[in-house]
Design an enzyme around this catalytic site. Structure first.
Site, PDB file in Angstrom:
ATOM      1  N   SER A  24       0.815  -1.226   0.000  1.00 46.39           N
ATOM      2  CA  SER A  24       0.000   0.000   0.000  1.00 46.39           C
ATOM      3  C   SER A  24       0.848   1.276   0.000  1.00 46.39           C
ATOM      4  CB  SER A  24      -0.962   0.002   1.184  1.00 46.39           C
ATOM      5  OG  SER A  24      -1.908  -1.010   1.017  1.00 46.39           O
ATOM      6  N   SER A  69      -5.555  -2.489   9.002  1.00 48.48           N
ATOM      7  CA  SER A  69      -5.604  -3.911   8.668  1.00 48.48           C
ATOM      8  C   SER A  69      -5.583  -4.725   9.955  1.00 48.48           C
ATOM      9  CB  SER A  69      -4.462  -4.258   7.705  1.00 48.48           C
ATOM     10  OG  SER A  69      -4.731  -5.518   7.112  1.00 48.48           O
ATOM     11  N   LYS A  73      -8.667  -4.046  12.364  1.00 46.58           N
ATOM     12  CA  LYS A  73      -9.842  -3.835  11.506  1.00 46.58           C
ATOM     13  C   LYS A  73     -11.190  -4.015  12.200  1.00 46.58           C
ATOM     14  CE  LYS A  73      -9.792  -4.985   6.707  1.00 46.58           C
ATOM     15  NZ  LYS A  73      -9.558  -5.914   5.612  1.00 46.58           N
ATOM     16  N   ASN A  94     -11.545  -0.647   7.108  1.00 46.64           N
ATOM     17  CA  ASN A  94     -10.179  -0.674   6.559  1.00 46.64           C
ATOM     18  C   ASN A  94      -9.695   0.714   6.163  1.00 46.64           C
ATOM     19  OD1 ASN A  94     -11.448  -0.210   4.081  1.00 46.64           O
ATOM     20  ND2 ASN A  94      -9.965  -1.463   2.972  1.00 46.64           N
ATOM     21  N   GLY A 135     -14.988 -15.154   6.168  1.00 50.92           N
ATOM     22  CA  GLY A 135     -13.952 -14.419   6.887  1.00 50.92           C
ATOM     23  C   GLY A 135     -13.992 -12.954   6.481  1.00 50.92           C
ATOM     24  N   VAL A 234     -10.453 -14.470  -4.630  1.00 50.10           N
ATOM     25  CA  VAL A 234      -9.836 -13.358  -3.879  1.00 50.10           C
ATOM     26  C   VAL A 234      -8.334 -13.516  -3.780  1.00 50.10           C
ATOM     27  CG1 VAL A 234     -11.677 -12.519  -2.380  1.00 50.10           C
ATOM     28  CG2 VAL A 234     -10.358 -14.528  -1.705  1.00 50.10           C
ATOM     29  N   GLY A 257      -7.556 -12.012  -7.474  1.00 49.68           N
ATOM     30  CA  GLY A 257      -7.787 -11.020  -6.423  1.00 49.68           C
ATOM     31  C   GLY A 257      -7.016  -9.710  -6.571  1.00 49.68           C
TER      32      GLY A 257
END
Ligand code: NAD
Length: 290
Positions: A24, A69, A73, A94, A135, A234, A257
Site C-alpha cells: 500500500s 488492517s 480492523k 479498513n 472471513g 480473492v 484477487g
C-alpha cells in the site's frame, strides 16, 4: 521523495501488525506523485493495545486518514464517530477519514471487488451469486454485493470457527438489504453443485488456493463449472489459483484477487483526496494483471 515533502505535506497512514510487507505505501505514494498531490503515506506497526492511543494521536496531528488492517480492523469501530453502512454491517473498517476532527470508518474491500468486476465488464446486480467463505474478505464482498443490488447470494462455508460469522452475514443481508442470502454447509456437495448451476458468478473468498493450501480448490471438480459461468478468486498469490486454472480450461471468464486489492486502495484514495487513482498507471507500475 525529498523534493516532494515540505512543511505542508499531509500524512496518510496505515496501521496493522505485521505490516512491513504491505504494497500500500508504494501504491499510494506513486499515485500522489503522479497526480502531484501533497500527501505522504507511511505504515505504522500498531497492535490492538496501542490502537486507541494511535487513533487519538492521528486525530491530534490532524492526519487526513489511514488504512487499517489486522488485527485492528474489527476493533477500531468503537473509537470512531461514524461508520459507513458497509462498515457497520461488516463489523470491520479498513479506511478512516478525518474530516476536521470527525472520524468516519469505511470498508473498501467489497467496493474494490465490485469495481474490479465492473472493470472487466461483469455486472452481478439483479443476478444470483454463489460464494465460499465468511472471513474478512468474504464478509466484505457479500455485504457489498447485497448493498449493490445482487438479487440472491448462496454462501457456503465449513462448519468451522467462521460458521457463526456466516450466520450473522446472512442475517444482516436478509434484514438490512433487499438481497436474499442463504447459508449452506460446504460439505453438502449436492447443494453446492445445484446452487452454482443457476448462478451468474461463483466467487471463492476463502484462502483455499493460496499457501499453505496452494494447488487445492474449494469445488470438488470441474463438473461444478460451466462455460458461461464467471469465476473469481480473492487469492492473488499465485495470480492463477487451481480454481482459476480449471475454470479457464472449462472456458469460464475468470478474475483473480489483484483487481480487488488495487481498487480497495483506489476507493480509499478517493475518500481521502477526492481524486480518482490513476488506475492504468498503477497497473503498469505495480505490474498488475487480472
Ligand atoms: P479469514 O481467515 O478471515 O477467512 C478464511 C475463510 O476461509 C473462512 O471462511 C474459512 O472457513 C475458510 N477456510 C479456511 N480454510 C478452508 C478450507 N481448507 N476449506 C474451505 N474453507 C476454508 O481470511 P481472509 O482475510 O478473509 O482471507 C481469505 C483470502 O482472501 C486469503 O487468501 C487472502 O489473501 C485473500 N484476500 C484478498 C484480498 C484482495 O484484496 N484480493 C483482500 C483480503 C484477503
Amino acid at each position: 521523495m525529498a523534493e516532494r515533502i515540505s512543511g505542508h505535506t499531509e500524512l496518510i497512514g496505515l496501521i496493522a501488525t505485521p505490516i512491513r510487507h504491505s504494497k500500500s505505501p508504494k501504491m499510494h505514494n506513486e499515485a500522489f506523485a503522479k497526480l502531484g498531490l501533497d500527501y505522504a503515506y507511511l505504515a505504522f506497526e500498531v497492535g490492538n493495545e496501542e490502537l486507541e492511543d494511535a487513533v487519538k494521536g492521528f486525530k491530534a496531528l490532524k492526519v487526513r486518514g489511514y488504512n487499517v488492517s489486522m488485527p485492528n480492523k474489527t476493533v477500531i469501530g468503537q473509537y470512531l464517530d461514524h461508520l459507513s453502512p458497509a462498515a457497520e454491517l461488516c463489523g470491520a473498517v479498513n479506511t478512516v477519514v478525518n474530516d476536521n476532527g470527525v472520524l468516519t470508518g469505511h470498508i473498501t474491500d467489497g467496493i474494490g471487488y465490485m469495481r474490479s468486476l465492473k472493470d472487466a465488464g461483469i455486472e452481478p446486480a439483479g443476478k444470483k451469486v454463489t460464494i465460499t467463505g465468511a472471513g474478512g474478505a468474504a464478509t466484505a464482498i457479500e455485504i457489498q454485493m447485497a448493498l449493490d443490488g445482487v438479487k440472491e447470494i448462496s454462501i457456503f462455508n465449513r462448519r468451522d470457527e467462521f460458521w457463526e460469522r456466516a450466520e450473522q452475514n446472512v442475517k444482516n443481508i436478509n434484514e438490512k438489504t433487499s438481497c436474499k442470502a442463504t447459508l449452506f454447509d460446504l460439505a453438502d456437495t449436492e447443494a453446492f453443485k445445484r446452487e452454482i448451476e443457476d448462478s451468474y458468478l461463483f466467487a471463492n473468498a476463502t484462502g483455499v488456493g493460496m499457501k499453505p493450501l496452494e494447488g487445492q480448490m474449494v469445488i470438488p471438480d470441474a463438473s461444478f463449472l460451466r462455460k458461461d459461468l464467471i469465476v473469481t478468486d480473492v487469492v492473488y498469490m499465485p495470480t492463477e489459483t487451481e480454481l482459476l486454472r480449471v475454470a479457464k480450461e472449462v472456458g469460464c471468464k475468470t478474475m483473480n484477487g489483484l483487481g480487488m486489492m488495487l481498487y480497495q486502495g483506489a476507493a480509499a484514495f478517493e475518500l481521502w483526496t477526492g481524486k480518482e487513482m490513476p488506475i492504468d498507471y498503477m497497473k503498469e507500475i505495480l505490474d498488475i494483471k487480472f
